[in-house]
Motif scaffolding. Structure first.
Motif, PDB file in Angstrom:
ATOM      1  N   THR A  85     -12.865  -1.795  -0.531  1.00 24.24           N
ATOM      2  CA  THR A  85     -13.025  -0.193  -0.248  1.00 24.24           C
ATOM      3  C   THR A  85     -12.728   0.413  -1.183  1.00 24.24           C
ATOM      4  N   THR A  86     -13.132   1.614  -1.510  1.00 25.92           N
ATOM      5  CA  THR A  86     -12.610   2.392  -2.820  1.00 25.92           C
ATOM      6  C   THR A  86     -11.251   2.471  -3.065  1.00 25.92           C
ATOM      7  N   ASP A  87     -10.299   2.409  -2.152  1.00 25.07           N
ATOM      8  CA  ASP A  87      -8.875   2.294  -2.408  1.00 25.07           C
ATOM      9  C   ASP A  87      -8.528   0.819  -2.798  1.00 25.07           C
ATOM     10  N   GLU A  88      -8.861  -0.064  -2.344  1.00 25.21           N
ATOM     11  CA  GLU A  88      -8.849  -1.380  -2.768  1.00 25.21           C
ATOM     12  C   GLU A  88      -9.382  -1.635  -4.438  1.00 25.21           C
ATOM     13  N   LEU A  89     -10.792  -0.994  -4.583  1.00 24.10           N
ATOM     14  CA  LEU A  89     -11.214  -1.134  -5.993  1.00 24.10           C
ATOM     15  C   LEU A  89     -10.344  -0.322  -7.021  1.00 24.10           C
ATOM     16  N   VAL A  90      -9.820   0.703  -6.701  1.00 27.80           N
ATOM     17  CA  VAL A  90      -8.911   1.342  -7.386  1.00 27.80           C
ATOM     18  C   VAL A  90      -7.553   0.850  -7.661  1.00 27.80           C
ATOM     19  N   ARG A 100      -5.684  -7.375   1.536  1.00 32.23           N
ATOM     20  CA  ARG A 100      -5.471  -6.896   3.014  1.00 32.23           C
ATOM     21  C   ARG A 100      -4.380  -7.397   3.578  1.00 32.23           C
ATOM     22  N   ASP A 101      -3.567  -8.335   3.028  1.00 30.51           N
ATOM     23  CA  ASP A 101      -2.392  -8.804   3.770  1.00 30.51           C
ATOM     24  C   ASP A 101      -0.966  -8.393   3.283  1.00 30.51           C
ATOM     25  N   GLY A 102      -0.889  -7.199   2.667  1.00 29.88           N
ATOM     26  CA  GLY A 102       0.282  -6.721   2.138  1.00 29.88           C
ATOM     27  C   GLY A 102       0.879  -7.403   0.916  1.00 29.88           C
ATOM     28  N   GLY A 103      -0.051  -7.820   0.122  1.00 29.02           N
ATOM     29  CA  GLY A 103       0.189  -8.326  -1.148  1.00 29.02           C
ATOM     30  C   GLY A 103       0.770  -7.131  -1.781  1.00 29.02           C
ATOM     31  N   THR A 104       1.935  -7.536  -2.762  1.00 26.01           N
ATOM     32  CA  THR A 104       2.377  -6.371  -3.772  1.00 26.01           C
ATOM     33  C   THR A 104       1.353  -6.539  -5.147  1.00 26.01           C
ATOM     34  N   ASP A 105       1.930  -5.634  -5.759  1.00 23.64           N
ATOM     35  CA  ASP A 105       1.032  -5.365  -6.996  1.00 23.64           C
ATOM     36  C   ASP A 105       1.590  -6.491  -7.847  1.00 23.64           C
ATOM     37  N   ASP A 106       2.557  -7.130  -7.824  1.00 19.80           N
ATOM     38  CA  ASP A 106       2.731  -8.427  -8.555  1.00 19.80           C
ATOM     39  C   ASP A 106       1.997  -9.622  -8.066  1.00 19.80           C
ATOM     40  N   ASP A 107       1.973  -9.522  -6.897  1.00 20.50           N
ATOM     41  CA  ASP A 107       0.968 -10.544  -6.165  1.00 20.50           C
ATOM     42  C   ASP A 107      -0.416 -10.541  -6.867  1.00 20.50           C
ATOM     43  N   GLY A 166     -14.095  -9.054  -3.527  1.00 22.24           N
ATOM     44  CA  GLY A 166     -12.891  -9.119  -3.972  1.00 22.24           C
ATOM     45  C   GLY A 166     -12.710 -10.685  -4.628  1.00 22.24           C
ATOM     46  N   GLN A 167     -13.474 -11.258  -5.171  1.00 21.20           N
ATOM     47  CA  GLN A 167     -13.139 -12.499  -5.787  1.00 21.20           C
ATOM     48  C   GLN A 167     -13.336 -12.305  -7.327  1.00 21.20           C
ATOM     49  N   LEU A 168     -12.274 -12.756  -8.026  1.00 18.49           N
ATOM     50  CA  LEU A 168     -12.324 -12.647  -9.444  1.00 18.49           C
ATOM     51  C   LEU A 168     -12.811 -13.904  -9.896  1.00 18.49           C
ATOM     52  N   GLU A 191     -13.439 -19.181  -7.895  1.00 21.39           N
ATOM     53  CA  GLU A 191     -13.189 -17.998  -7.798  1.00 21.39           C
ATOM     54  C   GLU A 191     -11.683 -17.538  -7.353  1.00 21.39           C
ATOM     55  N   SER A 192     -11.109 -16.683  -7.677  1.00 22.47           N
ATOM     56  CA  SER A 192      -9.550 -16.250  -7.515  1.00 22.47           C
ATOM     57  C   SER A 192      -9.641 -15.112  -6.480  1.00 22.47           C
ATOM     58  N   ASP A 193      -9.032 -15.473  -5.324  1.00 21.35           N
ATOM     59  CA  ASP A 193      -9.072 -14.499  -4.127  1.00 21.35           C
ATOM     60  C   ASP A 193      -7.899 -13.278  -4.355  1.00 21.35           C
ATOM     61  N   LEU A 194      -8.884 -12.309  -4.326  1.00 13.51           N
ATOM     62  CA  LEU A 194      -7.681 -11.153  -4.491  1.00 13.51           C
ATOM     63  C   LEU A 194      -7.994 -10.282  -3.292  1.00 13.51           C
ATOM     64  N   LEU A 195      -8.996 -10.387  -2.471  1.00 15.72           N
ATOM     65  CA  LEU A 195      -9.422  -9.890  -1.113  1.00 15.72           C
ATOM     66  C   LEU A 195      -7.962 -10.062  -0.191  1.00 15.72           C
ATOM     67  N   THR A 196      -7.463 -11.229  -0.062  1.00 19.75           N
ATOM     68  CA  THR A 196      -6.438 -11.717   0.677  1.00 19.75           C
ATOM     69  C   THR A 196      -5.351 -10.918   0.517  1.00 19.75           C
ATOM     70  N   PRO A 197      -4.513 -10.994  -0.799  1.00 19.59           N
ATOM     71  CA  PRO A 197      -3.516 -10.331  -0.961  1.00 19.59           C
ATOM     72  C   PRO A 197      -3.824  -8.607  -0.828  1.00 19.59           C
TER      73      PRO A 197
END
Ligand code: SAM
Ligand code: SF4
Length: 340
Positions: A55-60, A298-305, A279-281, A290-296
């Motif tokens: 989503t746009t929020d996730e991209l930002v 969507r699953d409440g990952g922190t900015d540190d995650d 959301g794959q790096l 690829e490194s998965d960013l989608l899961t963190p």
């Protein structure tokens, strides 16, 4: 939104070879209005699942975390980025993100078809420059090459981009043997007449049909030889990490760039990292991992995650793309799904 990253993670994205990553390519969608033969199949494209598109929020949020880790430039791409309905909003929000030296520098790679409608709004929203892909100046050839009848729209898109004030406007050309290699000089003249920068790209093994052939590929050297029959080419200094080697055409001001990804790889100075629309790096166009960013995300990952995923992805980057190695394997995703 503002990010909260621990001091030990708030550091530049440096890989094991000392390459500092400052450029993020974001794919906004894997959908496209063309079917360029070197990129997508004619039919039967395995689209990404709609629910997995960021989503746009996730991209930002990703861009904000990346900016805190030293990303300074963001290129929006795809698929065709302008097919994303909220593309102007994406640009507006991204352009407000603070990078290491000020707001993120934003650019886009597009097929140009929707620029007549969108160029002014994009420029007003903060899009500074655009690369428009145009491989031929012949309408019939364009139709064959892209499998769509949209040549006039792309030309209008180039004009709209120039009128919007975005600068520079670059034209990306993938040179192909017996397809458009007889237009190298014509394309250069087109650029000179209109004050456009031209980028010739060696075709890479990223086509959906896996029919790329090294033997058929038009090399950067051949491109320069053809140009030299009509123009005086003066090499321009200051390439730094840019993929293109640039040359002034005659006395300028128009310059042409040649991107020799295959015959003269520039991996040693690569500063780029990519994120796919789902959301794959990817630390390289040619990564097989690829490194998965989608899961963190969507699953409440922190900015540190998220920062940890970015650092891990960059740490795992290989020294080069390996296209020229005997054991080279083409990535599973085509260029349209990676984000060029
Ligand atoms: N749809 C947009 C466009 O065409 O500009 C953005 C995405 S496209 C994948 C980004 C760039 O990658 C385009 O300039 C395109 O020409 C280039 N490209 C696609 N497949 C390629 C390949 N196999 N080798 C070299 N460049 C390629
Ligand atoms: Fe679409 Fe761009 Fe791929 Fe052509 S190169 S099919 S315009 S994504």
């Amino acid at each position: 939104m503002s990010v909260s990253i621990s001091p030990e993670l708030r550091r530049p994205l440096v890989d094991r070879f000392g390459r500092v990553h400052t450029d993020l390519r974001i794919s906004l969608t894997d959908k496209c209005s063309l079917r360029c033969t070197y990129c997508m199949p004619a039919e039967g494209v395995p689209w990404l699942h709609r629910d997995s598109i960021l989503t746009t929020d996730e991209l930002v949020r990703v861009a904000e975390v990346a900016a805190a880790l030293g990303i300074a430039t963001v290129r929006l791409t795809g698929g065709e980025p302008l097919l994303r309905r909220d593309v102007v909003d994406v640009v507006a929000r991204m352009s407000r993100i603070e990078g290491p030296g000020g707001p993120l520098e934003l650019s886009m790679t597009t097929n140009g078809i929707l620029l007549p409608e969108l160029a002014d709004d994009l420029a007003a929203a903060g899009l500074e420059r655009a690369n428009i892909s145009l491989d031929t100046l012949r309408a019939d050839r364009f139709r064959e090459l892209t499998r769509r009848d949209k040549f006039a729209e792309v030309l209008a898109g180039v004009e709209a981009a120039q009128a919007s004030g975005m600068s520079p406007i670059k034209i990306n050309v993938v040179a192909m043997r017996d397809v458009n290699d007889d237009e190298i000089v014509d394309l250069a003249r087109f650029a000179v007449e209109r004050g456009l920068e031209l980028r010739f790209i060696e075709q890479m093994p990223l086509d959906a049909g896996h029919i790329w052939s090294r033997v058929k590929m038009v090399t950067g050297e051949e491109i320069l030889d053809r140009l030299a029959t009509e123009f005086t080419l003066t090499p321009l200094p200051g390439r730094a990490s840019a993929p293109a080697e640039r040359f002034l055409l005659d006395d300028g001001p128009t310059s042409v760039g040649v991107i020799r990804s295959v015959t003269k790889p520039f991996c040693g100075t690569c500063d780029r990292v990519r994120i796919t629309a789902d959301g794959q790096l990817r630390n390289c166009l040619f990564s097989r991992e690829e490194s998965d960013l989608l899961t963190p995300l969507r699953d409440g990952g922190t900015d540190d995650d998220l920062a940890r995923v970015l650092h891990r992805c960059i740490t795992g980057k290989l020294p080069g793309h390996g296209i020229n190695d005997p054991g080279f394997l083409q990535p599973d995703r085509p260029m349209s799904a990676i984000g060029g």
